[in-house]
Design an enzyme around this catalytic site. Sequence first.
Site, PDB file in Angstrom:
ATOM      1  N   ARG A  55      -4.950  -6.922   7.868  1.00 57.96           N
ATOM      2  CA  ARG A  55      -6.159  -6.684   7.093  1.00 57.96           C
ATOM      3  C   ARG A  55      -5.822  -5.800   5.901  1.00 57.96           C
ATOM      4  O   ARG A  55      -5.016  -4.864   6.018  1.00 57.96           O
ATOM      5  CB  ARG A  55      -7.229  -5.979   7.943  1.00 57.96           C
ATOM      6  N   HIS A 111      -5.888 -15.299   2.009  1.00 56.03           N
ATOM      7  CA  HIS A 111      -6.327 -15.130   3.408  1.00 56.03           C
ATOM      8  C   HIS A 111      -6.301 -16.477   4.158  1.00 56.03           C
ATOM      9  O   HIS A 111      -7.319 -16.959   4.652  1.00 56.03           O
ATOM     10  CB  HIS A 111      -7.730 -14.508   3.478  1.00 56.03           C
TER      11      HIS A 111
END
Length: 317
Positions: free
Chosen positions: A232, A280
């Site tokens: 993350r 992502h």
Amino acid sequence: MNTIDIVVAPGPWDPEPWRKAFEARCGTRKVHLWPHDGEEVDSERYVICAWKAGEQVFEVLNRPEAVFSMGAGVDHLACLASQPNLPIGRIRDPDLTMRMVEYVTFATLYLHRQIAHYQAEQAAGRWAPVTQAAASDVRIGILGVGVLGKACGLFLQQLGFQVAGWARSSTEVGFKVFNGREGLVELLQQTDILVNLLPNTQETHGVIDRQVFENLSRSGKQGAPAFINAGRGEAVIHADLQAALREGTLSGAVLDVFGVEPLPSDDPLWSMPGVLLTPHVAADSEPDVVVGQILHDVFRLEAGQPLEHPVDLGRGY
Ligand code: NDP
Ligand code: OXD
């Protein structure tokens, strides 16, 4: 006994593949798509399967029997931490895990085999070989050795890399794992390529800062260390990462996740030499696999059993 119906709240994802995948396996259970089918859910018993769907679904549908994350990360469910009695489930999907293994292996080899250098030389029409270290001389440090970090580490070991990790309490997962702040420094001092696979929690927020990059080994066969982030973005102090790359503390990076997504178009990272960005996509969730796992847990709930892979939102993962 009434069966448990399904509310699917796939947030930014295309909802139709999810509706189809649930309907194909749900038998007589109702499948409601939030917010596409409206806010009326007439089911007596239901679970919510969510991905970055926002808090409103939990405010309106406020008596689910469980909530499932449709991805591996559960940080998007942090708003439910105040309900400790609400079961929260996560997926442990071999398909997603393998995709992450692919991504981290690709990123490691991209850095290890100095592909950014060859891309630049190709663009300039130059034939410019550089010395190549053996994998067995390269040390990989993995932050977070849960489902994904462990699988990536074991695979990289098979390719010959030296692998160690850092975790909250795990100490050995097929390779050595360090704990605590002192353990982190010890790991960094013997790491050439740092991989972040930590979840986004209060404790991991901003844990990767300038000091972390400066503590990485500079005596490796490949020179300055490199960084891969597929966990993350929130774990990283973004300005420190930019500075470390600009100043040469890091020789390169492969980055899939960012504190702000999409990464703003004026972010210097877009055009930094030696930096490869992906949007992502390291490990997507495959509807058929995810649905099977969630339904398995729904059957367990109906049988009065606990979830197979419960998440403790108190600790954040
Ligand atoms: P797990 O929950 O299985 O593992 C988490 C790991 O992080 C564990 O090893 C845990 O330690 C460690 N950890 C947690 N908190 C701390 C801390 N404060 N200090 C040190 N170590 C800590 O997660 P997964 O492996 O399944 O997934 C990791 C993350 O990857 C997800 O949370 C998600 O954010 C990200 N992800 C990204 C994707 C992408 O496409 N880019 C796709 C899927 C996931 P311990 O072992 O001691 O419990
Ligand atoms: C996940 C992700 O957590 O896609 O599954 O980031």
